[in-house]
Each structure stands twice: as structure tokens, then as C-alpha cells.
Design a protein around this motif. Structure first.
Motif, PDB file in Angstrom:
ATOM      1  N   LYS A 154       0.821  -1.207   0.000  1.00 49.10           N
ATOM      2  CA  LYS A 154       0.000   0.000   0.000  1.00 49.10           C
ATOM      3  C   LYS A 154       0.859   1.262   0.000  1.00 49.10           C
ATOM      4  CE  LYS A 154      -3.910  -2.125   2.408  1.00 49.10           C
ATOM      5  NZ  LYS A 154      -4.808  -2.053   3.599  1.00 49.10           N
ATOM      6  N   SER A 155       2.060   1.141   0.510  1.00 48.56           N
ATOM      7  CA  SER A 155       3.007   2.255   0.520  1.00 48.56           C
ATOM      8  C   SER A 155       4.412   1.694   0.517  1.00 48.56           C
ATOM      9  CB  SER A 155       2.787   3.142   1.749  1.00 48.56           C
ATOM     10  OG  SER A 155       3.003   2.408   2.946  1.00 48.56           O
TER      11      SER A 155
ATOM     12  N   TRP B 225      -2.055   0.589  -4.067  1.00 49.55           N
ATOM     13  CA  TRP B 225      -1.419   1.784  -3.507  1.00 49.55           C
ATOM     14  C   TRP B 225      -2.456   2.711  -2.870  1.00 49.55           C
ATOM     15  CZ3 TRP B 225       3.432   0.977  -2.998  1.00 49.55           C
ATOM     16  CH2 TRP B 225       4.158   0.270  -3.959  1.00 49.55           C
ATOM     17  N   THR B 226      -2.133   3.160  -1.657  1.00 50.23           N
ATOM     18  CA  THR B 226      -2.964   4.140  -0.960  1.00 50.23           C
ATOM     19  C   THR B 226      -2.286   5.502  -1.086  1.00 50.23           C
ATOM     20  OG1 THR B 226      -3.774   2.496   0.618  1.00 50.23           O
ATOM     21  CG2 THR B 226      -3.978   4.810   1.251  1.00 50.23           C
ATOM     22  N   CYS B 227      -2.854   6.384  -1.870  1.00 53.71           N
ATOM     23  CA  CYS B 227      -2.239   7.684  -2.153  1.00 53.71           C
ATOM     24  C   CYS B 227      -2.633   8.683  -1.070  1.00 53.71           C
ATOM     25  CB  CYS B 227      -2.661   8.173  -3.532  1.00 53.71           C
ATOM     26  SG  CYS B 227      -2.015   7.123  -4.867  1.00 53.71           S
TER      27      CYS B 227
ATOM     28  N   PHE C  18       2.370   8.250   1.327  1.00 50.49           N
ATOM     29  CA  PHE C  18       2.863   7.897   0.000  1.00 50.49           C
ATOM     30  C   PHE C  18       3.710   9.012  -0.614  1.00 50.49           C
ATOM     31  CE2 PHE C  18       2.373   7.041  -4.580  1.00 50.49           C
ATOM     32  CZ  PHE C  18       2.638   5.686  -4.599  1.00 50.49           C
TER      33      PHE C  18
ATOM     34  N   GLN D 286       6.616   9.339  -3.945  1.00 52.84           N
ATOM     35  CA  GLN D 286       6.379  10.199  -5.098  1.00 52.84           C
ATOM     36  C   GLN D 286       7.519  11.209  -5.285  1.00 52.84           C
ATOM     37  OE1 GLN D 286       3.387  13.554  -5.252  1.00 52.84           O
ATOM     38  NE2 GLN D 286       2.240  12.008  -6.421  1.00 52.84           N
TER      39      GLN D 286
ATOM     40  N   THR E 263      -1.381   2.853 -10.656  1.00 55.26           N
ATOM     41  CA  THR E 263      -2.310   3.902 -10.236  1.00 55.26           C
ATOM     42  C   THR E 263      -2.707   3.730  -8.778  1.00 55.26           C
ATOM     43  OG1 THR E 263      -4.202   2.593 -10.995  1.00 55.26           O
ATOM     44  CG2 THR E 263      -3.239   4.157 -12.566  1.00 55.26           C
ATOM     45  N   CYS E 264      -3.327   4.781  -8.242  1.00 51.56           N
ATOM     46  CA  CYS E 264      -3.817   4.736  -6.863  1.00 51.56           C
ATOM     47  C   CYS E 264      -5.072   3.866  -6.787  1.00 51.56           C
ATOM     48  CB  CYS E 264      -4.156   6.144  -6.377  1.00 51.56           C
ATOM     49  SG  CYS E 264      -2.766   7.312  -6.416  1.00 51.56           S
TER      50      CYS E 264
ATOM     51  N   GLU F  87      -8.706   7.352  -7.073  1.00 53.96           N
ATOM     52  CA  GLU F  87      -8.645   6.078  -7.786  1.00 53.96           C
ATOM     53  C   GLU F  87      -8.325   6.304  -9.267  1.00 53.96           C
ATOM     54  OE1 GLU F  87     -11.332   1.996  -8.241  1.00 53.96           O
ATOM     55  OE2 GLU F  87     -12.186   3.825  -7.359  1.00 53.96           O
TER      56      GLU F  87
ATOM     57  N   ILE G  15       0.440   7.271  -9.785  1.00 49.61           N
ATOM     58  CA  ILE G  15       1.064   7.532  -8.487  1.00 49.61           C
ATOM     59  C   ILE G  15       2.159   8.592  -8.575  1.00 49.61           C
ATOM     60  CG2 ILE G  15       0.569   5.189  -7.683  1.00 49.61           C
ATOM     61  CD1 ILE G  15       3.533   4.545  -8.143  1.00 49.61           C
TER      62      ILE G  15
ATOM     63  N   ALA H 279      -0.060  12.041  -8.788  1.00 49.11           N
ATOM     64  CA  ALA H 279      -1.224  12.272  -7.934  1.00 49.11           C
ATOM     65  C   ALA H 279      -0.966  13.478  -7.035  1.00 49.11           C
ATOM     66  CB  ALA H 279      -1.518  11.032  -7.087  1.00 49.11           C
TER      67      ALA H 279
END
Length: 378
Positions: free
Chosen positions: A160-161, A180-182, A186, A190, A207-208, A215, A219, A222
Motif C-alpha cells: 500500500k506504501s 497503492w494508498t495515495c 505515499f 512520489q 495507479t492509486c 482512484e 502515483i 497524484a
């Protein structure tokens, strides 16, 4: 017949000079033990140790301690393929002594945990494939020792990160297929991707997943709201700091400016670092308050203590004093006039005077500490 014997002798000599198991094939300095009928659970012990390429693909190897000891003997190994096995944990020093290893493929396993020193000793490793595993958490410290790493494949895990505590240089990274949790956690990944211009393979599918508002966003691009992420602008000339470190510094500065606002959740209190001289100041204030309280308490209690101590400073009465009192008392009695033949009231008056004389003119104060025998004599 002689020709058959010669062929058998040649084959036996070949097997003797190149000791490999019947489950593996050898070509030059390459040993392949893929899709063996026995499904190897252990790395064969009688392999040719000078091999440079070893493939153990599609077996049931778990990479236990005995397997790690066997791998250490392949000091010339440059390529190792252990994909499609059942490895669950990469312990520390799993591939130590393989100083020439350049490619390591351990994809399609059951790996969920990667210890910090799992890849220690792989100084020449340039390609690492950890895709299609079950990794949920991974720290960049795991890859610090990999000075030559250029390609990292983390595709299709459960990440997720990915926290970047210490920067490491890559040319390409594969991150697709992870949930991935944006969020603010995170942000450090980035920043690292943009700062070092790391190429993201299969970027269109990277992508997130969370939150819903982000969503399908890439990434690498974002957007995050500055109000949601309290961060400091850091220079990437020397190092790239992690998101958690940035948030801690911001909270520390905020705490110094507004100390009355430190009433957040328990997590905030646990993460705050020591605030330098503020602890010294707090200690001084507490010392001053305690000292002042002690002085006030002492000032109030001093009179009581003084009278308490003074009450035990009596001197013991001497026996001669009691004898003098008796003499004086008898002298006073004898010197009093004796009247006869007068009124009956005068003796009564004299008697009252005598009795009134004792407490009024003796000059002594009753003290409970005088021995009983003195009282009896008096």
C-alpha cells in the motif's frame, strides 16, 4: 560391443567430472533443475560448484538453513533463478557469499516477510525480481547494501506504501498491480520517483487504489493537499527524507510555537521527539515551585515546632527548694498572731488565708515531670 563399452566409459567419465543429479541438466557452466519429476524440496548437494548460472525454477524449495549453506559454495554464480517455489520468508544473509551474483529472480513465491539484511553481501546485484509474492510491507533499508542495483521489480504484491528512508539509485522500478494508498504516507515515494527520475515500468497500470477520490490516478503525478500533509521542503542534493520524518519535524516545530495544543491522540505524543532546552526550563519551573512551597510550609510550621521543643526544656527541681518552702511555710504559720478569747470568725479567716497562701505565694508551677516522691514530701 567394444564401442558400447567405450560410450559407457565416456558417459561415466562425464558424470564423474560433472557431478550433477539426474534431475538437473548441465550445459557448459549452466545448471538447470527446472520442472524435475521429483519436485526438489532441497537444493542438490552434488552440483558443479563452478557454475555461473543456476536455475531451480518450479520446485518446492523453501530456502531453509541447509539450502543457504549449499548456495554459499557457488562463489562464481552470476545468475540465480528460484522463481515458482514456495519460499515464504527471506531471512538475514539468505544469499551471503554470492559476491558475483548479478541477477536474482525469486518471483512467484509465497514471500510475505523480507528481513532487513536478507540481501547482505550481494554487492554486484543489478536486477532483483520480487514480483508476484505476498509482500505487504517493505522498507527501503532492505536495499541499502545493494550498491549496484538498477532494476527492482515489485509488481503484483500487496504493497500500500513504500517508505523511502534512505535513497538508493535505480534506473527502473516496477510497481504495477499493488493496492497503492495515495495519502500523506505515499508522498516520500512520489518525491523520490520525481527527484531521481526513476523510470516506472508499466506506468499506465501503476495507479492509486485508495482513496476513492484518487482512484485510477498515476502515483507519480497524484496531487496532495498541503493542508493535509504537514511537510517541510527538503533539498534532494544530499538525501531524500521519508514522510514520517518530515511530519515529525513539522509537529515538533508546531509544538514549540503552541504548547497548549498538545492534546492530540496517543500516536502524536508517541512520535514527538525531545524538545531540547524546554525540558530544562520545565525542570527549573518545577524546582522553583517545590522550593517555594517548602519555604511557605516551613514558615507556617516553625512556631509550632518551636513551642513543641521548648516544652521539653524544663529544669529538674532540686530537693533543697522543697525544704526551703517547708521552712518558709512553717515560719509564716508561726508568725501569724494567735488570738484567744475573741470572735470565732478570726481563726476561720486565718485558716482561709493560710490555705490561700499556698497557691498564691509559693512561686512554683506545677510540672508533671516532678517525681512523685517530691510531691509527697511537699
Amino acid at each position: 560391443l567394444n564401442m558400447k563399452l567405450s560410450c559407457l566409459m565416456i558417459l561415466a567419465g562425464t558424470l564423474f567430472l560433472n557431478p550433477v543429479t539426474a534431475d538437473c541438466n548441465v550445459t557448459s557452466q549452466t545448471v538447470t533443475c527446472e520442472k524435475s519429476g521429483k519436485n526438489l524440496s532441497d537444493i542438490p548437494t552434488n552440483l558443479f560448484q563452478n557454475v555461473t548460472k543456476l536455475s531451480l525454477k518450479n520446485n518446492i524449495i523453501t530456502l531453509k538453513d541447509s539450502d543457504k549453506e549449499i548456495l554459499q559454495s557457488f562463489i562464481n554464480l552470476t545468475e540465480l533463478y528460484m522463481n515458482e517455489n514456495i519460499i515464504a520468508v527471506l531471512h538475514n544473509n539468505s544469499f551471503c557469499n554470492l559476491t558475483k551474483l548479478a541477477i536474482l529472480d525469486i518471483s512467484n513465491n509465497l514471500i510475505s516477510t523480507v528481513h532487513k539484511a536478507a540481501f547482505a553481501g550481494l554487492n554486484q546485484l543489478s536486477v532483483l525480481n520480487l514480483s508476484y509474492n505476498m509482500i505487504t510491507q517493505l522498507d527501503s533499508d532492505v536495499f541499502i547494501s545493494l550498491k549496484s542495483l538498477t532494476v527492482l521489480n515489485l509488481q503484483n504484491n500487496f504493497l500500500k506504501s513504500f517508505h523511502i528512508k534512505s535513497p538508493f539509485k535505480l534506473i527502473e522500478i516496477v510497481l504495477a498491480g499493488n493496492p497503492w494508498t495515495c495519502s500523506c504516507d505515499f508522498l516520500d515515494l512520489q518525491i523520490w520517483l520525481n527527484a531521481f527520475s526513476v523510470a516506472i515500468a508499466n506506468e499506465n497500470n501503476t495507479t492509486c487504489t485508495f482513496p476513492d477520490t484518487m482512484e485510477k490516478m498515476f502515483i507519480k503525478t497524484a496531487a496532495f493537499q498541503p493542508a493535509d500533509c504537514q511537510t517541510e521542503k527538503a533539498s534532494f542534493e544530499n538525501t531524500v527524507t521519508s514522510t514520517s520524518a518530515i511530519r515529525l519535524k513539522s509537529r515538533a516545530l508546531l509544538t514549540l510555537q503552541t504548547p497548549n495544543n498538545i492534546t492530540g491522540n496517543n500516536e502524536t505524543h508517541a512520535e514527538l521527539p525531545l524538545l531540547g532546552k524546554s525540558w530544562t526550563f520545565l525542570g527549573g519551573v518545577l524546582g522553583f515551585v517545590l522550593g517555594t512551597t517548602l519555604l511557605i510550609f516551613t514558615a507556617i510550621k516553625c512556631p509550632t515546632w518551636y513551642h513543641y521543643v521548648k516544652s521539653y526544656s524544663h529544669r529538674r527541681l532540686q530537693e533543697s527548694n522543697s525544704e526551703m518552702f517547708e521552712e518558709e511555710f512553717s515560719a509564716d504559720t508561726s508568725s501569724s498572731p494567735t488570738v484567744s478569747g475573741t470572735d470565732n470568725e478570726e481563726p476561720i479567716v486565718i485558716f482561709e488565708k493560710i490555705h490561700a497562701f499556698v497557691p498564691a505565694e509559693d512561686g512554683f508551677i506545677e510540672d508533671k515531670y516532678i517525681d512523685s516522691y517530691v510531691t509527697e514530701e511537699s
